[in-house]
Design an enzyme around this catalytic site. Structure first.
Site, PDB file in Angstrom:
ATOM      1  N   CYS A 189       0.812  -1.215   0.000  1.00  0.00           N
ATOM      2  CA  CYS A 189       0.000   0.000   0.000  1.00  0.00           C
ATOM      3  C   CYS A 189       0.846   1.265   0.000  1.00  0.00           C
ATOM      4  O   CYS A 189       0.307   2.367   0.116  1.00  0.00           O
ATOM      5  CB  CYS A 189      -0.936   0.006   1.211  1.00  0.00           C
ATOM      6  SG  CYS A 189      -0.079   0.097   2.795  1.00  0.00           S
ATOM      7  N   ASP A 190       2.152   1.142  -0.118  1.00  0.00           N
ATOM      8  CA  ASP A 190       3.051   2.289  -0.110  1.00  0.00           C
ATOM      9  C   ASP A 190       3.291   2.764  -1.546  1.00  0.00           C
ATOM     10  O   ASP A 190       3.656   1.970  -2.416  1.00  0.00           O
ATOM     11  CB  ASP A 190       4.378   1.899   0.545  1.00  0.00           C
ATOM     12  CG  ASP A 190       5.242   3.092   0.881  1.00  0.00           C
ATOM     13  OD1 ASP A 190       5.118   4.128   0.218  1.00  0.00           O
ATOM     14  OD2 ASP A 190       6.064   2.986   1.818  1.00  0.00           O
TER      15      ASP A 190
END
Length: 384
Positions: free
Chosen positions: A331-332
């Site tokens: 999710c980065d």
């Protein structure tokens, strides 16, 4: 899934049978051994393997089988790993900055070759490192750096003394009674033979300034792997340039040569198999591996573009290639490959993207961030 086989013909064979949902590192021992023999036959000196690039036990064992008899170790862990897997081989402790506890460990293990790039670190070596061990002289090699282009990135920003300082260090090593040698590293993925020539010529000047004959000259790693599509790196030309330049500069007083390839030995023996998680609106590609996994160094060194895309049935996608942004699974937003990579326009969800030449600085960087990166390993006969 049928999993009877333990050795697959190639990545396509593996994909057809397993259709893996996690990243897979496919390893071809024959490719690794062939590359090791190329170095042993072509490099005019001792070939040592930089363990940090891929410390997998099967890599070490296959290199020993191929004839490698030396290893560049950078930590007590690597010292002990080689001591266990390849007893009797040379271990060169060439991380130039160590704690006193790390030095003590190396001394206990009988390390005979050390490097250094500063006066303060040389003082620490002098405190503990003996001049000889069981009648064998202990080598200390000042490491020097130059502002020479030709590599994907330059190691000189962290390690390496100026030539003047290297000459002072070399003189101190000789005066102390240690075996005085020199070492350098031209930078990773160095494709220009002239970089080695520049360093070797300065090595001769350092010896002249110090008034010391270097026992050995370690020309470092930096030997390139085949990262980009097209013509493979010309290792024989690099070997020839090194040998010819040493002969020209040193003549009959030439030091023995050592090299310490990591990437150049192991990278092309692996292919990373990643799966397409999704195509966002038919454009951006999301894979189940990325920069928090086996592709960690790509934002620093640049993309691997020796890529093929296969269907779940192992058939190659043949559409016209266009540039696409590729993201990893986390999710980065940092989890993105640099720039764009050319992928076939018929690529689809659940396809497999194979990154050839992914064996260096990859299997050791998987962080499991966000719970992704459950990599598995497989053995293949080859990549064709």
């Amino acid at each position: 899934m049928r999993t009877q086989k333990t050795v697959w013909d190639n990545p396509a064979d593996l994909i057809r049978h397993l259709q893996p949902d996690h990243p897979v590192m496919a390893f071809a021992p024959t490719v690794l051994q062939d590359r090791a023999r190329q170095f042993l036959a072509g490099f005019p000196g001792l070939v040592t393997y930089a363990v940090k690039s891929n410390p997998d036990e099967t890599v070490i064992q296959n290199l020993v089988t191929a004839g490698i008899q030396g290893f560049d170790v950078a930590s007590p862990y690597e010292i002990d790993l080689i001591g266990r897997l390849a007893p009797g081989t040379a271990r060169h402790y060439h991380n130039p900055v160590r704690s006193r506890r790390e030095i003590a460990h190396g001394v206990r293990e009988g390390i005979l070759a050390w490097s250094v790039d500063s006066g303060s670190e040389l003082d620490k070596l002098f405190e503990q490192v003996p001049v000889s061990v069981e009648g064998q002289g202990v080598e200390i090699s000042p490491r020097f750096k130059l502002p020479v282009p030709g590599a994907a990135y330059d190691f000189g920003s962290k390690f390496g003394a100026t030539p003047d300082l290297a000459a002072d260090l070399l003189r101190r090593v000789a005066d102390r009674g240690h075996v005085a040698s020199l070492t350098f590293h031209p930078g990773t993925q160095c494709t220009d033979p002239m970089a080695w020539e520049s360093y070797i010529r300065v090595a001769r000047e350092i010896c002249y300034m110090a008034g010391v004959r270097a026992h050995r000259l370690n020309v470092g790693g930096g030997f390139p792997s085949h990262r980009l599509a097209g013509v493979a790196p010309d290792l024989p030309s690099i070997f020839t340039k090194i040998g010819d330049t040493v002969a020209e500069c040193f003549g009959t007083d030439a030091p023995a040569l050592v090299c310490e390839p990591g990437r150049g030995l192991c990278a092309d023996a692996y292919a990373l198999i990643a799966r397409v998680k999704g195509l966002r609106d038919g454009a951006n590609v999301f894979l189940n591996d990325g920069v928090y996994g086996n592709l960690a160094e790509l934002p620093v060194i640049g993309n691997l573009d020796r890529i093929e895309v296969l269907t779940p049935q192992g058939r190659p996608r043949s559409g016209e290639r266009t540039g696409r942004v590729i993201f990893g699974p986390t999710c980065d937003s940092v989890d993105r490959l640099p720039g764009e990579l050319a992928l076939p326009d018929d690529i689809a969800e659940d396809d497999y993207v194979i990154f050839h030449g992914a064996g260096a600085y990859s299997v050791v960087t998987n962080t499991r961030f966000n719970g992704f990166g459950a990599m598995t390993r497989a053995t293949v006969m080859g990549f064709e």
